[in-house]
Structures are given as C-alpha cells and as structure tokens.
Design a protein around this motif. Structure first.
Motif, mmCIF file in Angstrom:
data_model
loop_
_atom_site.group_PDB
_atom_site.id
_atom_site.type_symbol
_atom_site.label_atom_id
_atom_site.label_comp_id
_atom_site.label_asym_id
_atom_site.label_seq_id
_atom_site.Cartn_x
_atom_site.Cartn_y
_atom_site.Cartn_z
ATOM 1 N N GLY A 1 0.821 -1.192 0.000
ATOM 2 C CA GLY A 1 0.000 0.000 0.000
ATOM 3 C C GLY A 1 0.857 1.244 0.000
ATOM 4 O O GLY A 1 1.248 1.755 -1.044
ATOM 5 N N CYS A 2 1.185 1.724 1.199
ATOM 6 C CA CYS A 2 1.943 2.975 1.311
ATOM 7 C C CYS A 2 3.428 2.782 1.024
ATOM 8 O O CYS A 2 4.115 3.715 0.624
ATOM 9 C CB CYS A 2 1.783 3.550 2.714
ATOM 10 N N GLU A 3 3.958 1.580 1.242
ATOM 11 C CA GLU A 3 5.389 1.268 1.120
ATOM 12 C C GLU A 3 6.241 2.142 2.037
ATOM 13 O O GLU A 3 7.418 2.373 1.780
ATOM 14 C CB GLU A 3 5.863 1.385 -0.335
ATOM 15 N N HIS A 4 5.656 2.599 3.131
ATOM 16 C CA HIS A 4 6.385 3.356 4.152
ATOM 17 C C HIS A 4 6.174 2.751 5.546
ATOM 18 O O HIS A 4 6.522 3.367 6.549
ATOM 19 C CB HIS A 4 5.929 4.818 4.163
ATOM 20 N N GLY A 5 5.583 1.567 5.632
ATOM 21 C CA GLY A 5 5.368 0.937 6.923
ATOM 22 C C GLY A 5 4.240 1.556 7.720
ATOM 23 O O GLY A 5 4.180 1.385 8.938
ATOM 24 N N VAL A 6 3.328 2.264 7.072
ATOM 25 C CA VAL A 6 2.269 2.981 7.777
ATOM 26 C C VAL A 6 0.934 2.247 7.708
ATOM 27 O O VAL A 6 0.225 2.126 8.715
ATOM 28 C CB VAL A 6 2.106 4.410 7.216
ATOM 29 N N CYS A 7 0.570 1.729 6.531
ATOM 30 C CA CYS A 7 -0.796 1.225 6.350
ATOM 31 C C CYS A 7 -0.981 -0.208 6.838
ATOM 32 O O CYS A 7 -2.100 -0.617 7.127
ATOM 33 C CB CYS A 7 -1.198 1.325 4.878
ATOM 34 N N GLY A 8 0.085 -0.999 6.917
ATOM 35 C CA GLY A 8 -0.023 -2.354 7.450
ATOM 36 C C GLY A 8 -0.491 -3.410 6.476
ATOM 37 O O GLY A 8 -0.620 -4.582 6.841
ATOM 38 N N ALA A 9 -0.760 -3.039 5.211
ATOM 39 C CA ALA A 9 -1.239 -4.028 4.238
ATOM 40 C C ALA A 9 -0.220 -5.118 3.969
ATOM 41 O O ALA A 9 -0.568 -6.220 3.565
ATOM 42 C CB ALA A 9 -1.616 -3.325 2.931
ATOM 43 N N CYS A 10 1.061 -4.815 4.201
ATOM 44 C CA CYS A 10 2.138 -5.756 3.875
ATOM 45 C C CYS A 10 2.542 -6.631 5.056
ATOM 46 O O CYS A 10 3.559 -7.333 4.988
ATOM 47 C CB CYS A 10 3.363 -4.970 3.405
ATOM 48 N N THR A 11 1.772 -6.610 6.151
ATOM 49 C CA THR A 11 2.177 -7.303 7.376
ATOM 50 C C THR A 11 2.292 -8.813 7.165
ATOM 51 O O THR A 11 1.389 -9.453 6.618
ATOM 52 C CB THR A 11 1.178 -7.020 8.509
ATOM 53 N N VAL A 12 3.423 -9.368 7.599
ATOM 54 C CA VAL A 12 3.656 -10.811 7.594
ATOM 55 C C VAL A 12 4.182 -11.195 8.971
ATOM 56 O O VAL A 12 4.442 -10.333 9.819
ATOM 57 C CB VAL A 12 4.679 -11.223 6.503
ATOM 58 N N LEU A 13 4.333 -12.483 9.190
ATOM 59 C CA LEU A 13 4.959 -12.954 10.427
ATOM 60 C C LEU A 13 6.428 -13.223 10.169
ATOM 61 O O LEU A 13 6.785 -13.976 9.261
ATOM 62 C CB LEU A 13 4.275 -14.229 10.920
ATOM 63 N N LEU A 14 7.278 -12.596 10.953
ATOM 64 C CA LEU A 14 8.714 -12.814 10.877
ATOM 65 C C LEU A 14 9.151 -13.428 12.191
ATOM 66 O O LEU A 14 9.089 -12.787 13.244
ATOM 67 C CB LEU A 14 9.440 -11.484 10.626
ATOM 68 N N ASP A 15 9.528 -14.711 12.133
ATOM 69 C CA ASP A 15 9.800 -15.487 13.339
ATOM 70 C C ASP A 15 8.610 -15.423 14.294
ATOM 71 O O ASP A 15 8.761 -15.300 15.515
ATOM 72 C CB ASP A 15 11.072 -14.996 14.034
ATOM 73 N N GLY A 16 7.399 -15.495 13.712
ATOM 74 C CA GLY A 16 6.182 -15.555 14.504
ATOM 75 C C GLY A 16 5.649 -14.228 14.980
ATOM 76 O O GLY A 16 4.617 -14.187 15.646
ATOM 77 N N VAL A 17 6.315 -13.131 14.643
ATOM 78 C CA VAL A 17 5.927 -11.808 15.127
ATOM 79 C C VAL A 17 5.530 -10.944 13.931
ATOM 80 O O VAL A 17 6.237 -10.922 12.919
ATOM 81 C CB VAL A 17 7.086 -11.149 15.901
ATOM 82 N N PRO A 18 4.403 -10.211 14.001
ATOM 83 C CA PRO A 18 4.005 -9.349 12.881
ATOM 84 C C PRO A 18 5.081 -8.325 12.551
ATOM 85 O O PRO A 18 5.658 -7.701 13.439
ATOM 86 C CB PRO A 18 2.730 -8.664 13.399
ATOM 87 N N ALA A 19 5.341 -8.157 11.247
ATOM 88 C CA ALA A 19 6.367 -7.219 10.798
ATOM 89 C C ALA A 19 5.921 -6.578 9.500
ATOM 90 O O ALA A 19 5.188 -7.174 8.715
ATOM 91 C CB ALA A 19 7.706 -7.937 10.604
ATOM 92 N N ARG A 20 6.358 -5.351 9.275
ATOM 93 C CA ARG A 20 6.081 -4.634 8.033
ATOM 94 C C ARG A 20 7.088 -5.094 6.978
ATOM 95 O O ARG A 20 8.253 -4.740 7.024
ATOM 96 C CB ARG A 20 6.209 -3.122 8.238
ATOM 97 N N PRO A 44 -5.473 -9.162 4.300
ATOM 98 C CA PRO A 44 -4.382 -10.061 4.654
ATOM 99 C C PRO A 44 -3.536 -9.541 5.819
ATOM 100 O O PRO A 44 -3.259 -10.272 6.780
ATOM 101 C CB PRO A 44 -3.566 -10.153 3.361
ATOM 102 N N GLY A 45 -3.126 -8.272 5.737
ATOM 103 C CA GLY A 45 -2.344 -7.704 6.839
ATOM 104 C C GLY A 45 -3.163 -7.594 8.105
ATOM 105 O O GLY A 45 -2.652 -7.788 9.221
ATOM 106 N N MET A 46 -4.463 -7.277 7.962
ATOM 107 C CA MET A 46 -5.349 -7.169 9.123
ATOM 108 C C MET A 46 -5.470 -8.520 9.824
ATOM 109 O O MET A 46 -5.465 -8.600 11.068
ATOM 110 C CB MET A 46 -6.715 -6.668 8.673
#
Length: 398
Positions: A39-58, A104-106
């Motif tokens: 989405g924003c590609e600045h870590g603001v909107c959260g659409a790109c959220t995935v789990l990194l070592d089990g923890v949500p990350a942008r 997805p990020g939500m």
C-alpha cells in the motif's frame, strides 16, 4: 546480487536478490505470494504485514537480506492455521471487510492479538490494530470479529500466550534470524578492498536483474555494419562516455564508462569480453565494473542482432540490454531513469556510428547523461501529448 536463504511458509528458499529488495517484493516477485499487499510502502498502512519469526512485521520496510535464516509466514502460509480460520469466519460473519485490500495484513495482526490478549478488551484491540488502516469498514466489524474469536477461545479455556511467543527484545526477527544465519552459512571473511586501479580478472556470465530492448537503423548493409562491430576501438569511440585504457582484444577489453544522472555522476572502471557469430550476424558483450567513489558495482550484457532492411541496403540493429546494479547508486538507479538513459545512449551511439561509418568524426567526449531538464521536458511533452489526444479525441467524438 546476493543470495538470500530463509524459510517461507515452512519451505526452505534460497534465491538471488538485490541487497535493497524489500521482504514484500521478495515474496511477491520471487515466490509469487501476492497475498502480501503493498500500500503505502512506508510501513504505515499495514497491508504488507507478515509474520517474521512468529511476530508481525512490516515487510515493505524490511530488507529481505536482513531476514536471512529467519522464518517468514505470509497470509498463504496461514491457510491451515486454527486462529486464522476462526478469524476468517468471524470477518465474514461481522462484515469486517469490503474491498479486501487491507484484509491479509489485518488478519495477520488480528491473529497476534487473539494469541496474546487475555480478554476481548475493545480498547486494547483498537490499539493493537492501529497500525493496520482500512478505508472501507470503519473498523467496527473488524473489532467485533476479533472480540468474538477471543471470547470464544477463552470460553474454551484456550489460554493466551504470553507476549505472543516473543522471546527476545529488539527488532522483529533479530533473535532467531541471527542464530539461524550463523547455522545456515559458514563464516566468511570480507575480502580486502581492491586497489582503485584494479579491474576484474575474469568476466563471468550472469543473470541480469533488469532487461531493456532497443532498436535503431543504419543506412548500410548488414555485412558492413557487422564488420564495423569487429572494430572494438571504433565502436567504443561511438559510445557516449566510454574510453579504453589498453589495446582491445575480443576476449578482454579494459576501460571505463562515465554516466551522469542529473547531479549524480559515476565512472565505472572494468573490463568486458566480446562474442560474435558471423553466421547469424549477432553478438554479445558482457562487462563488469566498479565505481570507487560511490562503492557501486555493475554487471552488464548487450546482445545485438542485425536484420536487413530495404532489400539489404539498410540494417536494423536490435539490442537487448541487461544489467545488475549494486551499491549506493542502486538506490537511485530506478528502472524508469535507467530506461530513459539507455534510450539516449543508444540514440547517440547510433548517430555516432552513422557518422563514423560515413567517414566523419563522431566527436563525442561527454558522458552518457540524463539531466533533470531532459527528464522534465520528456514529462512535459508526454503530458501535452496526452492533453491534445484527449481534446481532439473528444472533439472527434462529438
């Protein structure tokens, strides 16, 4: 290019990527996991959220190279996840999505809340989801969906997981990823910096990160043009910004090329090898070079093919240009800028080549250049052309 090794959705992955490649681009472009949205590609909107070592990350502001050895889970990897399945059903039941772009990020962020919150406190849920923006729903349905899943799980005596499974402080993925990286790959010592005058001892083949196709014509027969291409020094003299540092040989040509993108200038010193196929009137030039000032490096490949035109009286020169750029200049070497620079370089090369073959001096000494004003004028011309097309198109329709 660097090779990145990590686990994605429980599958070992090891693929080459530019050091500047984000984790979002890596999973989308390299693995076709397009459920991770940008989405924003600045870590603001959260659409790109995935789990990194089990923890949500942008993932849009996380370098893929920084995740080496880590365990990455995208929305596709949660298909069989119990919490995510319950959230999907609740999102449907509570009308918690409309366009679905943020979903997805939500879901990834909501899963973390279900995992660690002791109860369905609305305030805590809203705080926890404050990094995931939705322009459709107003969040009411989303909050209700998360509340319902937490309530149902706690009613079944499913206890929350303290801190959502986090075991270390610091940036997301900084714990297990560092350990895994050391386990996956043996320690490597950084090579000593090469002297500024050094050129590569060999010119390896490579897979270009970016490809550009160009074409120009010359008013000479293909055989004559192909013979001209055998004159390496003559061809180099026609290329803007190129200068040779030694007598050229097909197996090794040493020199430099100066390039300028507005205020940014670079001089890549290196070597190339030249391959020719008289049977097909085609050839290839493969080169490698470094710019000591910006600590940038590039690999380039030019494939050419000559086709007869006008019954063999003229020649169409088809070029396929591939390159890979690393280092500081890779941050500004956007494909659009490089494509415009390549068009200008090829146009100047064609004009110089025509003059050279006609016996006139090419008279070029300036570097290949793309200035701010040339970019601005191109944009202005494109906008004016678009306005005229719309105006005349509308008038014609009426």
């Amino acid at each position: 290019m660097t090779t990145i090794a990590l686990q994605v959705n429980r599958r070992a992955v090891e693929l080459p990527a530019e050091p500047r490649t984000s984790l979002a681009d890596f999973v989308r472009d390299k693995l076709d996991l397009t459920g991770t949205h940008l989405g924003c590609e600045h870590g603001v909107c959260g659409a790109c959220t995935v789990l990194l070592d089990g923890v949500p990350a942008r993932s849009c502001i996380t370098y893929a190279a920084a995740c080496e050895g880590a365990d990455v889970t995208t929305i596709e990897g949660l298909d069989e996840d119990e919490i995510t399945a319950e959230l999907r059903a609740a999102f449907t039941r509570e009308h918690a999505l409309q366009c679905g772009y943020c979903t997805p990020g939500m879901l990834v962020s909501a899963r973390d809340l279900v995992l660690r919150l002791p109860d369905s406190d609305e305030r805590q849920i809203r705080i926890g989801l404050s990094g995931n923006l939705c322009r459709c729903t107003g969040y009411v349905g989303i909050v209700r969906a998360v509340q319902s899943v937490i309530e149902a799980r706690r009613a079944r005596n499913v206890a929350p997981v303290a801190d959502g499974g986090r075991t270390v402080l610091g940036p997301v993925g900084s714990g297990r990823a560092a350990t895994a990286r050391n386990e996956l790959r043996p320690a490597r010592h950084a090579p000593a910096p090469a002297p500024e005058s050094a050129t590569p001892s060999s010119i390896p083949d490579f897979t270009p990160a970016t490809m550009l196709d160009q074409r120009f014509t010359l008013p000479y027969p293909p055989a004559k043009v192909f013979a001209m291409f055998e004159d390496i020094a003559g061809v180099a003299a026609c290329l803007p910004g190129v200068s040779l540092s030694s007598t050229p040989k097909p197996e090794r040509v040493e020199g430099s090329i100066r390039v300028r993108l507005g205020p940014i200038g670079a001089s890549f010193e290196g070597a190339a090898r030249v391959e020719r196929d008289p049977a097909t009137l085609s050839g290839r030039i493969v080169g490698i070079g470094t710019d000591q000032r910006s600590h940038s490096a590039t690999q380039g490949e030019i494939r050419y093919r000559l086709l007869p035109l006008e019954g063999g009286a003229a020649t169409a020169v088809e070029l396929s240009i591939g390159y890979t750029l690393t280092g500081m200049l890779a941050q500004v070497g956007r494909p659009g800028l490089v494509r415009d620079l390549a068009k200008r370089l090829v146009a100047e090369f064609a004009a110089n080549l025509d003059r050279h073959m006609s016996g006139a001096s090419s008279g070029q000494a300036a570097p290949a250049e793309l200035s701010f004003w040339s970019i601005a004028s191109d944009v202005l011309r494109a906008r004016l052309a678009q306005i005229f097309r719309r105006a005349f198109g509308r008038g014609g329709a009426e």
